[in-house]
Design an enzyme around this catalytic site. Structure first.
Site, PDB file in Angstrom:
ATOM      1  CG  ASN A 140      -0.543  -1.016   2.284  1.00  0.00           C
ATOM      2  OD1 ASN A 140       0.862   0.787   2.804  1.00  0.00           O
ATOM      3  ND2 ASN A 140      -0.221  -1.089   2.912  1.00  0.00           N
ATOM      4  N   PRO A 178      -2.747 -12.099  10.409  1.00  0.00           N
ATOM      5  CG  PRO A 178      -0.120 -12.987  11.779  1.00  0.00           C
ATOM      6  CD  PRO A 178      -1.205 -12.448  10.118  1.00  0.00           C
ATOM      7  CG  PHE A 197      -2.533   5.417  13.191  1.00  0.00           C
ATOM      8  CD1 PHE A 197      -1.747   5.322  14.899  1.00  0.00           C
ATOM      9  CD2 PHE A 197      -3.057   6.777  12.383  1.00  0.00           C
ATOM     10  CE1 PHE A 197      -1.096   5.983  14.957  1.00  0.00           C
ATOM     11  CE2 PHE A 197      -1.641   7.843  13.083  1.00  0.00           C
ATOM     12  CZ  PHE A 197      -1.488   7.634  14.407  1.00  0.00           C
ATOM     13  CE  LYS A 210     -10.841  -0.595  11.122  1.00  0.00           C
ATOM     14  NZ  LYS A 210     -10.022   0.270   9.847  1.00  0.00           N
ATOM     15  CE  LYS A 223      -8.521  -3.948  14.002  1.00  0.00           C
ATOM     16  NZ  LYS A 223      -7.110  -4.101  13.120  1.00  0.00           N
TER      17      LYS A 223
HETATM   18  O1  PMT Z   1       2.855   5.611   6.645  1.00  0.00           O
HETATM   19  P1  PMT Z   1       2.329   7.470   5.950  1.00  0.00           P
HETATM   20  O2  PMT Z   1       2.693   7.925   4.899  1.00  0.00           O
HETATM   21  O3  PMT Z   1       2.664   8.616   6.896  1.00  0.00           O
HETATM   22  O4  PMT Z   1       0.746   7.125   6.659  1.00  0.00           O
HETATM   23  C1  PMT Z   1       0.440   7.423   7.036  1.00  0.00           C
HETATM   24  C2  PMT Z   1      -1.012   6.193   7.840  1.00  0.00           C
HETATM   25  C3  PMT Z   1      -2.058   6.828   6.588  1.00  0.00           C
HETATM   26  C4  PMT Z   1      -0.780   4.910   7.545  1.00  0.00           C
HETATM   27  C5  PMT Z   1      -1.058   6.132   9.185  1.00  0.00           C
HETATM   28  O5  PMT Z   1      -1.631   7.639   9.627  1.00  0.00           O
HETATM   29  C6  PMT Z   1      -2.731   5.047   9.788  1.00  0.00           C
HETATM   30  O6  PMT Z   1      -3.512   4.896   9.436  1.00  0.00           O
HETATM   31  N1  PMT Z   1      -2.212   3.679  10.313  1.00  0.00           N
HETATM   32  C7  PMT Z   1      -2.666   2.609  10.202  1.00  0.00           C
HETATM   33  C8  PMT Z   1      -3.156   1.916   8.992  1.00  0.00           C
HETATM   34  C9  PMT Z   1      -3.848   0.941   9.318  1.00  0.00           C
HETATM   35  O7  PMT Z   1      -3.070  -0.061   8.334  1.00  0.00           O
HETATM   36  O8  PMT Z   1      -5.169   1.227   9.709  1.00  0.00           O
HETATM   37  P2  PMT Z   1      -6.287  -0.138   9.272  1.00  0.00           P
HETATM   38  O9  PMT Z   1      -7.585   0.677   9.493  1.00  0.00           O
HETATM   39  O10 PMT Z   1      -6.661  -0.922   8.330  1.00  0.00           O
HETATM   40  O11 PMT Z   1      -6.221  -0.577  10.777  1.00  0.00           O
HETATM   41  C10 PMT Z   1      -6.396  -0.852  11.997  1.00  0.00           C
HETATM   42  C11 PMT Z   1      -5.095  -1.005  12.860  1.00  0.00           C
HETATM   43  O12 PMT Z   1      -4.695  -2.112  13.490  1.00  0.00           O
HETATM   44  C12 PMT Z   1      -3.882  -0.353  12.974  1.00  0.00           C
HETATM   45  O13 PMT Z   1      -3.890   0.480  13.813  1.00  0.00           O
HETATM   46  C13 PMT Z   1      -3.002  -1.392  12.236  1.00  0.00           C
HETATM   47  O14 PMT Z   1      -1.638  -0.760  12.493  1.00  0.00           O
HETATM   48  C14 PMT Z   1      -3.907  -2.614  12.591  1.00  0.00           C
HETATM   49  N2  PMT Z   1      -3.318  -3.664  12.264  1.00  0.00           N
HETATM   50  C15 PMT Z   1      -4.683  -3.556  10.745  1.00  0.00           C
HETATM   51  C16 PMT Z   1      -3.964  -5.128  10.648  1.00  0.00           C
HETATM   52  C17 PMT Z   1      -3.287  -5.932  10.892  1.00  0.00           C
HETATM   53  N3  PMT Z   1      -3.007  -7.410  10.071  1.00  0.00           N
HETATM   54  N4  PMT Z   1      -2.377  -5.683  11.989  1.00  0.00           N
HETATM   55  C18 PMT Z   1      -2.478  -4.234  12.733  1.00  0.00           C
HETATM   56  O15 PMT Z   1      -2.000  -4.189  13.196  1.00  0.00           O
END
Ligand code: PMT
Length: 398
Positions: free
Chosen positions: A209, A305, A323, A337, A341
């Protein structure tokens, strides 16, 4: 907690000046020695007499005042301070110190002092958003001895809603205490995930991504600067490892999980998952490069995971922050979330907006926790990271 600390409080013109009386009271109660300097604008909103009664010291108002100079002259006052706190800091005052002006007592003191300066901005939301104010804030953010505390979002005295409210006196007093406490995360171990993951399809291709790692790296720097010991688990990015931060490079979600678990095993107070982890990976990684033979091809994906949920489920769980990268109903999905989580806090950002989110210099976020939330308007990722770390520190200690 502030015994013997010498704090110079500057009051500039803004309706929030009435709250500064409470800030001075809280600082005195915590043991600080407080001197107040007021601009002519500040005196339109609250009287020097009030500040004198609360601080127990004469209030300084004029640069060219023979009586005041005979007591504690302005250079002596600049040298006296351990910390200068300007609350409220008006748009006009921010513009003047950003330009290096010295056209009244307070701006002169800010130029003459070697003490750190903290600004607590307070103004109408449109004035805060204005490009010229933002340019001034950005210029000041480069100064390592100048901190910008706030502003908060919410309803304003003029009836507008948005960013520009001064932080509450209790929050400002907390920041002052944190400042003298060797950095507000002194003694804490922080583990942060950052950047994208890459899920291999074959030896030459992968699913990934647009995450650049900028947000996660800014968090690592903010945590380090706040006195924490920081371990950064990073996906592949093009930015250098921050100095003073142990950085572990990984590629896939599985390797990121393993590195995060290892880091937390060593002891961790705060875990922050800012990485954009791929939710799915190819079920099978082809050993050889896939040949271009058919018009269509199907790659079967299986779920990865969930790293942050795994950390939050540990018996010895740290304060766990996720995030939420959303493109619609940002806060509602983030709230889901947070609960699903089992996180302590989540930072919701809108990644459909080109100005913020993936690979941009700036971000805008709403931070949610059970029973509360705080919004941060458009600002640099570095400033947002400092604000997020300060919020985490205040949640941990509350
Ligand atoms: O890296 P940059 O270009 O500065 O951009 C920043 C960002 C947009 C990536 C950052 O601000 C952000 O939003 N990060 C979270 C991205 C994400 O995966 O979001 P999500 O809504 O899909 O996931 C929710 C949370 O679960 C996140 O904390 C993610 O790290 C976590 N996750 C998700 C899937 C997974 N398999 N394991 C995880 O730990």
């Amino acid at each position: 907690m502030l015994n013997g600390r010498r704090i110079l409080v500057g009051v500039t013109g803004g309706i929030a000046a009435y709250k500064t009386a409470e800030l001075v009271r809280l600082l005195i109660k915590a043991g600080a020695d407080v001197r107040v300097v007021m601009t002519s604008g500040g005196q339109e909103f609250i009287t020097p007499l009030t500040m004198q009664a609360l601080s127990g010291n004469p209030v300084h108002t004029h640069l060219l005042d023979t009586d005041a100079e005979a007591g504690m002259g302005h250079i002596e006052l600049a040298k006296w301070a351990d910390l200068v706190v300007i609350a409220p800091a008006s748009a006009d005052f921010i513009a003047r110190i950003s330009a290096g002006m010295a056209n009244d007592l307070l701006t002169t003191l800010c130029l003459a002092t070697e003490a750190p300066i903290a600004l607590a901005p307070a103004m109408n939301q449109a004035m805060w958003k204005n490009r010229r104010t933002q340019r001034n804030i950005e210029a000041l953010s480069d100064d390592p001895k100048l901190f910008i505390w706030g502003p908060a979002d919410g309803e304003q005295a003029c009836g507008d809603i948005g960013a520009g409210r001064m932080l509450e006196p209790e929050q400002l007093a907390g920041r002052v205490k944190g400042h003298f406490d060797h950095g507000f995360l002194h003694g804490k171990k922080v583990v942060i995930t950052a950047g994208p993951t890459r899920e291999a399809i074959d030896p030459v291709r992968y699913i990934s991504n647009h995450s650049s790692g900028k947000m996660g790296y800014a968090l690592a720097i903010a945590a380090r600067d706040a006195g924490a010991q920081v371990e950064l688990v990073s996906g592949p990015v093009a930015i250098p490892a921050p100095e003073g931060v142990e950085t572990i490079y990984v590629s896939s979600a599985s390797t990121m999980l393993e590195a995060a678990q290892n880091a937390v095993d060593k002891g961790c107070d705060i875990f922050i998952a800012s990485a954009a982890v791929a939710d799915y990976r190819p079920d099978e990684i082809q050993e050889q490069k896939i040949k271009k033979s058919q018009d269509k091809m199907v790659i079967e994906l299986i779920k990865n995971p969930d790293i942050v949920a795994t950390i939050a489920a540990r018996k010895d769980r740290p304060f766990t922050v996720g995030f939420a990268a959303e493109t619609q109903d940002v806060v509602a999905y983030a709230e889901g979330k947070l609960q699903r989580k089992k996180l302590d806090m989540i930072v919701a950002n809108d990644v459909s907006d080109q100005r913020i989110g993936f690979n941009s210099e700036n971000n805008e976020a709403t931070v949610l926790w059970n029973g509360g939330c705080q919004s941060f308007s458009l600002q640099s990722k570095s400033l947002l990271a400092v604000n997020i770390m300060a919020l985490i520190a205040s949640r941990i200690s509350s």
